[in-house]
Motif scaffolding. Structure first.
Motif, PDB file in Angstrom:
ATOM      1  N   ARG A 299      47.753  37.237  32.113  1.00  0.00           N
ATOM      2  CA  ARG A 299      48.940  37.025  31.293  1.00  0.00           C
ATOM      3  C   ARG A 299      48.756  35.876  30.298  1.00  0.00           C
ATOM      4  NH1 ARG A 299      52.413  36.562  35.358  1.00  0.00           N
ATOM      5  NH2 ARG A 299      52.634  34.308  35.277  1.00  0.00           N
ATOM      6  N   THR A 300      47.849  34.959  30.573  1.00  0.00           N
ATOM      7  CA  THR A 300      47.646  33.806  29.690  1.00  0.00           C
ATOM      8  C   THR A 300      46.774  34.120  28.485  1.00  0.00           C
ATOM      9  OG1 THR A 300      45.614  32.979  30.780  1.00  0.00           O
ATOM     10  CG2 THR A 300      47.747  32.319  31.736  1.00  0.00           C
ATOM     11  N   ARG A 301      46.129  35.263  28.463  1.00  0.00           N
ATOM     12  CA  ARG A 301      45.189  35.594  27.393  1.00  0.00           C
ATOM     13  C   ARG A 301      45.946  35.982  26.125  1.00  0.00           C
ATOM     14  NH1 ARG A 301      41.724  32.831  28.019  1.00  0.00           N
ATOM     15  NH2 ARG A 301      40.111  34.107  27.036  1.00  0.00           N
ATOM     16  N   PRO A 302      45.511  35.505  24.966  1.00  0.00           N
ATOM     17  CA  PRO A 302      46.292  35.685  23.736  1.00  0.00           C
ATOM     18  C   PRO A 302      46.337  37.104  23.200  1.00  0.00           C
ATOM     19  CG  PRO A 302      44.176  34.657  23.257  1.00  0.00           C
ATOM     20  CD  PRO A 302      44.300  34.693  24.747  1.00  0.00           C
ATOM     21  N   PHE A 303      45.498  37.981  23.726  1.00  0.00           N
ATOM     22  CA  PHE A 303      45.400  39.351  23.213  1.00  0.00           C
ATOM     23  C   PHE A 303      45.940  40.380  24.199  1.00  0.00           C
ATOM     24  CE2 PHE A 303      41.386  37.580  24.795  1.00  0.00           C
ATOM     25  CZ  PHE A 303      41.266  38.282  25.987  1.00  0.00           C
ATOM     26  N   MET A 304      46.524  39.928  25.294  1.00  0.00           N
ATOM     27  CA  MET A 304      46.899  40.833  26.374  1.00  0.00           C
ATOM     28  C   MET A 304      48.233  41.532  26.103  1.00  0.00           C
ATOM     29  SD  MET A 304      45.662  41.904  29.302  1.00  0.00           S
ATOM     30  CE  MET A 304      44.445  40.614  29.592  1.00  0.00           C
ATOM     31  N   ALA A 305      48.221  42.850  26.136  1.00  0.00           N
ATOM     32  CA  ALA A 305      49.468  43.618  26.078  1.00  0.00           C
ATOM     33  C   ALA A 305      49.956  43.920  27.493  1.00  0.00           C
ATOM     34  CB  ALA A 305      49.272  44.910  25.294  1.00  0.00           C
ATOM     35  N   SER A 306      49.030  44.381  28.365  1.00  0.00           N
ATOM     36  CA  SER A 306      49.409  44.685  29.741  1.00  0.00           C
ATOM     37  C   SER A 306      48.156  44.770  30.593  1.00  0.00           C
ATOM     38  CB  SER A 306      50.178  46.018  29.814  1.00  0.00           C
ATOM     39  OG  SER A 306      50.743  46.213  31.097  1.00  0.00           O
ATOM     40  N   ALA A 307      48.290  44.393  31.855  1.00  0.00           N
ATOM     41  CA  ALA A 307      47.190  44.508  32.819  1.00  0.00           C
ATOM     42  C   ALA A 307      47.494  45.676  33.745  1.00  0.00           C
ATOM     43  CB  ALA A 307      47.036  43.220  33.621  1.00  0.00           C
ATOM     44  N   ILE A 308      46.579  46.628  33.786  1.00  0.00           N
ATOM     45  CA  ILE A 308      46.767  47.848  34.568  1.00  0.00           C
ATOM     46  C   ILE A 308      46.164  47.654  35.956  1.00  0.00           C
ATOM     47  CG2 ILE A 308      46.339  50.335  34.682  1.00  0.00           C
ATOM     48  CD1 ILE A 308      45.760  50.193  31.639  1.00  0.00           C
TER      49      ILE A 308
END
Length: 347
Positions: A299-308
């Motif tokens: 969640r802290t990554r600047p490019f993250m939309a969603s983690a599956i």
């Protein structure tokens, strides 16, 4: 549950996405339906699947079963409008699907119709190409990746052909957005350029592997994501379960992924267990749950939309969802960065 933009589509997706690749093998239909119920009630609005699922193993006789299970849930509950549904078109070379045919305008329409029928829905929110026809450096192929045999003009012509077919599906209302998976920065840039030239829908997202153990996305693709509003949908954020710690010291729990796929898709190498031990130690020292730390870090990554993430069982699902309440301190993030420098690319 925080919501993030899905590219420039106007759609918002939850920071966690329910993966379904065990639906129909490790996770039976009744349990899968219960997982969807629980996930949506917990604030997830995003479910990801693929025409080839389930996996572990992938078999000709089970192709499409995961979509069918989601479809029976849609029909039973009438809640199709409550979430964003993503699925994928298999790329060239998978013999059990269309005899390994490449993704082209000839395959797109019939493949989408097949998914719509199995999913028992009138539309797919995000339609993704599972991997490029030309191949990919994902799945441990990065160690020997050589694009010198690629034919640029053929690749670009195929992209135009596919974009035109996708636009026809958008116009029909069958799909709302287009995404990539297992793609490179160059490939994504070409899809974007061609869309800007009016050839078809703009790429909304890239679904690539990303976790504490696999950080290839951090350089060129990270820059592309941020500048072009093409967010990452991170698959395997727990490193196929390695980051749970359940495989440390040679352990292989019954019915686990490793019990079915001992090599974990090329991730089962000696160095990975040393790396996992470092992350487990960081979590323990800061009184964090290792699973929740790994997902919270995404969640802290600047490019993250969603983690599956996928969960074989309901308790695993509940455990993973607890990560949304975890905030990592600057000290923890610094220690994670130090651990990554000391243990880069463990597989």
């Amino acid at each position: 549950m925080k919501m993030n933009p899905l590219g420039r589509t106007g759609l918002q997706v939850s920071e966690l996405c329910l993966g379904t690749m065990t639906f129909g093998t490790q996770t039976p239909e009744q349990d899968a339906h219960a997982q969807i119920d629980y996930a949506l009630d917990a604030g997830i609005n995003f479910v990801d699947t693929a025409e080839m699922y389930p996996v572990n193993p992938v078999r000709r006789e089970t192709v499409g079963v995961s979509e069918e299970i989601i479809g029976t849930w849609n029909a039973k509950t009438g809640r199709r409008g409550d979430y964003i549904l993503a699925t994928k078109h298999s790329g060239e070379g998978l013999q059990i699907v269309r005899d390994g045919a490449a993704i082209t305008s000839k395959t797109i329409a019939t493949t989408i119709e097949g998914s719509l029928k199995r999913l028992q829905t009138d539309y797919i929110d995000l339609y993704q190409f599972h991997w490029p026809n030309r191949g990919s450096y994902m799945f441990r192929k990065n160690w020997s990746y050589d694009p010198s045999s690629q034919n640029r003009e053929e690749t670009l012509a195929n992209m135009v052909d596919c974009l035109e077919a996708l636009q026809a599906q958008v116009d029909k209302g069958n799909i709302r957005a287009f995404g990539l998976s297992n793609e490179s920065a160059w490939g994504t840039a070409q899809w974007l350029r061609l869309a800007e030239e009016g050839k078809g829908p703009r790429v909304a997202s890239i679904q690539n592997e990303y976790s504490l153990l696999c950080r290839m996305y951090d350089t060129d693709l990270s820059e592309l994501s941020v500048n072009e509003d093409v967010g990452l949908l991170a698959f395997s954020p727990l490193g196929t379960g390695l980051l749970t710690g359940k495989y440390q010291d040679g352990a292989v729990p019954g019915s686990s992924r490793k019990s079915l796929s001992p090599e974990l898709g090329g991730r089962d190498v000696p160095r990975v267990y040393d790396a996992v031990a470092v992350y487990l130690e960081i979590a323990a020292r800061h009184e964090l749950d290792a699973v929740q730390m790994a997902l919270a870090w995404c969640r802290t990554r600047p490019f993250m939309a969603s983690a599956i993430f996928g969960a074989t069982t309901q308790p695993q699902l509940e455990h993973a969802l607890g990560s949304v309440d975890v905030q990592l301190s600057d000290e923890v993030l610094q220690e994670i960065d130090q651990a990554h420098r000391a243990n880069p690319m463990p597989y």
